[in-house]
Design a protein around this motif. Structure first.
Motif, PDB file in Angstrom:
ATOM      1  N   LEU A 368      -2.141  -2.058  -0.183  1.00  0.00           N
ATOM      2  CA  LEU A 368      -0.788  -1.965  -0.728  1.00  0.00           C
ATOM      3  C   LEU A 368      -0.023  -0.749  -0.194  1.00  0.00           C
ATOM      4  O   LEU A 368       1.201  -0.794  -0.057  1.00  0.00           O
ATOM      5  N   TYR A 369      -0.726   0.333   0.112  1.00  0.00           N
ATOM      6  CA  TYR A 369      -0.032   1.470   0.737  1.00  0.00           C
ATOM      7  C   TYR A 369       0.532   1.052   2.098  1.00  0.00           C
ATOM      8  O   TYR A 369       1.646   1.466   2.470  1.00  0.00           O
ATOM      9  N   ARG A 370      -0.206   0.237   2.816  1.00  0.00           N
ATOM     10  CA  ARG A 370       0.286  -0.232   4.115  1.00  0.00           C
ATOM     11  C   ARG A 370       1.500  -1.148   3.935  1.00  0.00           C
ATOM     12  O   ARG A 370       2.443  -1.112   4.735  1.00  0.00           O
ATOM     13  N   VAL A 371       1.462  -1.959   2.875  1.00  0.00           N
ATOM     14  CA  VAL A 371       2.622  -2.799   2.576  1.00  0.00           C
ATOM     15  C   VAL A 371       3.832  -1.926   2.278  1.00  0.00           C
ATOM     16  O   VAL A 371       4.958  -2.191   2.748  1.00  0.00           O
ATOM     17  N   ALA A 372       3.617  -0.871   1.488  1.00  0.00           N
ATOM     18  CA  ALA A 372       4.715   0.024   1.124  1.00  0.00           C
ATOM     19  C   ALA A 372       5.334   0.670   2.362  1.00  0.00           C
ATOM     20  O   ALA A 372       6.559   0.777   2.489  1.00  0.00           O
ATOM     21  N   LEU A 373       4.481   1.111   3.289  1.00  0.00           N
ATOM     22  CA  LEU A 373       4.985   1.732   4.514  1.00  0.00           C
ATOM     23  C   LEU A 373       5.750   0.726   5.371  1.00  0.00           C
ATOM     24  O   LEU A 373       6.767   1.055   5.984  1.00  0.00           O
ATOM     25  N   GLN A 374       5.259  -0.513   5.401  1.00  0.00           N
ATOM     26  CA  GLN A 374       5.906  -1.546   6.207  1.00  0.00           C
ATOM     27  C   GLN A 374       7.279  -1.905   5.633  1.00  0.00           C
ATOM     28  O   GLN A 374       8.263  -2.050   6.380  1.00  0.00           O
ATOM     29  N   LYS A 375       7.374  -2.015   4.308  1.00  0.00           N
ATOM     30  CA  LYS A 375       8.626  -2.416   3.677  1.00  0.00           C
ATOM     31  C   LYS A 375       9.633  -1.266   3.614  1.00  0.00           C
ATOM     32  O   LYS A 375      10.845  -1.482   3.612  1.00  0.00           O
ATOM     33  N   GLY A 376       9.145  -0.028   3.544  1.00  0.00           N
ATOM     34  CA  GLY A 376      10.041   1.119   3.509  1.00  0.00           C
ATOM     35  C   GLY A 376      10.607   1.393   2.136  1.00  0.00           C
ATOM     36  O   GLY A 376      10.209   0.792   1.124  1.00  0.00           O
ATOM     37  N   GLY A 377      11.548   2.354   2.101  1.00  0.00           N
ATOM     38  CA  GLY A 377      12.146   2.727   0.833  1.00  0.00           C
ATOM     39  C   GLY A 377      11.267   3.649   0.009  1.00  0.00           C
ATOM     40  O   GLY A 377      11.485   3.806  -1.204  1.00  0.00           O
ATOM     41  N   VAL A 378      10.265   4.258   0.630  1.00  0.00           N
ATOM     42  CA  VAL A 378       9.325   5.131  -0.072  1.00  0.00           C
ATOM     43  C   VAL A 378       9.240   6.469   0.672  1.00  0.00           C
ATOM     44  O   VAL A 378       9.708   6.610   1.801  1.00  0.00           O
TER      45      VAL A 378
END
Length: 428
Positions: A368-378
């Motif tokens: 999920l951290y990789r998903v967060a980095l891919q989607k951005g906004g963090v």
């Protein structure tokens, strides 16, 4: 013929005057192949013989005027050589007597400087001894806080081929003491690297010295010293000292918010360096307020099991009860995971990953951290820090290092550097 016995020089220093035959002047002037003894003038020879006999008996009262006389009448190179050697011996005996009379009192050793420099300058001093002599003169200057002079003689010792294992360290410390902190610490780091490469591990005190001096001067190299220290000596005490120095004390290098401190507490937990109930309770309280009850409960239980949190500690009981209730109410994270994967940005993915990390579910957290980095906004630095922690805890050292390397902005870059040191340490 008169003979000098071995001249006892301080600190294992030998002038090479052992067994030298002092012939009477008339014989010394002969030009023959057998004539290899020192050439001394008559008055110098007489004074030298008197001084040598008195020094052998440690008779300072008789030796002092004889040495003064020798220094006054010395003409030839041999005269001056023995004048310096005997003066050195005399001053050394004075120092020994002063220490014996009052072991706790400071002793003035400055009287050694002049004869040492004369012996260094003398063509009669054996070349093999000059490196050691220059080193001892450097020590004398260093102990007297005459740092430029110490550097001069330490450098001369090295140029003369002297190879004491501490020489590089002492040159660096002299530079620091003389005010060149960046230059001295750069030299010190080079020396430490050379020692470690050669298999001669640099002492712990050297790392602590580097940390203290670099931190006092607010140099960016402080982080390197902290990392190198715990990589070389990864004990629980050292880990705690380093982590606290970086970000868990009132005068720490970095000023961290509570969320950033959590990642240092996690590092202390991983290195088994949480020291007492205060560490455990602050850590548990921080993650509980961050909405990570499973991690809070686990920390409290670990502290109790280790005997660090007393059984009757009411705050610990209250935190554990609250965390256990909140963890039960949290339930399964699967629905949040589904929503996070479908979300337009990575915020929910990062928050859900944090919850998985708190539950020690490192595989789901990393995904999920990789998903967060891919989607951005963090906050990419924060997410990469947490991704690195999840991968480190799951055993993926290479992946963890890559994640920590991606953290670029202070103070999180410092946190990531310390986690990287954990991965590089032998006990990781």
């Amino acid at each position: 013929m008169k003979t000098f016995s071995k001249l006892t020089m301080a600190l294992a220093l030998s002038t090479g005057a052992a067994g030298v035959v002092l012939a009477p002047p008339a014989i010394a002037q002969k030009k023959s192949k057998e004539d290899t003894g020192p050439k001394m003038s008559p008055d110098a020879l007489k004074a030298a013989q008197t001084a040598q006999t008195a020094l052998a008996a440690k008779d300072v009262a008789t030796a002092e005027p004889a040495v003064v006389q020798l220094e006054t009448v010395a003409k030839t190179d041999d005269d001056k050589y023995f004048a310096a050697a005997l003066r050195y011996n005399l001053e050394q005996i004075k120092i020994q007597n002063a220490r014996a009379a009052n072991p706790n009192a400071p002793v003035d050793e400055t009287g050694l400087a002049k004869p040492m420099e004369a012996l260094l300058a003398s063509a009669k001093t054996p070349a093999a001894e000059k490196g050691k002599l220059a080193y001892q003169r450097g020590l004398l200057a260093y102990n007297g806080k005459q740092f430029p002079t110490a550097i001069q003689f330490f450098t001369q010792a090295r140029e003369l081929g002297y190879t004491d294992s501490n020489l590089g360290l002492q040159i660096a410390q002299a530079k620091v003491g003389g005010g060149d902190v960046p230059g001295g610490l750069a030299d010190l780091q080079t020396t430490v690297q050379q020692m470690n490469t050669s298999g001669q591990k640099a002492p712990e005190d050297v790392y602590r010295y580097g940390i203290a001096r670099s931190n006092a001067a607010k140099l960016p190299q402080t982080m390197t010293w902290l990392q190198d220290y715990v990589t070389a000596y990864p004990t629980a005490k050292n880990w705690r000292d380093v982590v606290v120095t970086y970000g868990l004390s009132s005068n720490s290098i970095a000023k961290l918010d509570d969320n950033q401190k959590i990642d240092l507490f996690r590092l202390l937990r991983s290195t088994k360096a949480l020291a007492d109930q205060n560490d455990y309770l602050e850590y548990a309280d921080d993650v509980q307020r961050r909405g990570l009850p499973a991690e809070a409960a686990a920390v409290i239980k670990e502290g109790q099991a280790a005997g660090k949190i007393p059984a009757g500690n009411t705050l610990a009981k209250s935190l554990l009860t609250e965390a256990t209730r909140a963890a039960a109410a949290e339930g399964s994270l699967a629905p949040l995971k589904t929503r996070a994967n479908a979300a337009a940005n990575g915020k929910l993915a990062a928050g859900t990953a944090d919850a998985y990390l708190g539950q020690d579910n490192f595989t789901e957290a990393a995904a999920l951290y990789r998903v967060a980095l891919q989607k951005g906004g963090v906050d990419a630095d924060e997410v990469n820090t947490h991704l690195g922690i999840a991968l480190a805890k799951s055993g993926d050292k290479a992946g963890a290092k890559a994640a920590f390397d991606a953290v670029k902005t202070a103070p999180r870059s410092g946190i990531a550097s310390l986690w990287t040191a954990y991965l590089n340490a032998p006990t990781a």
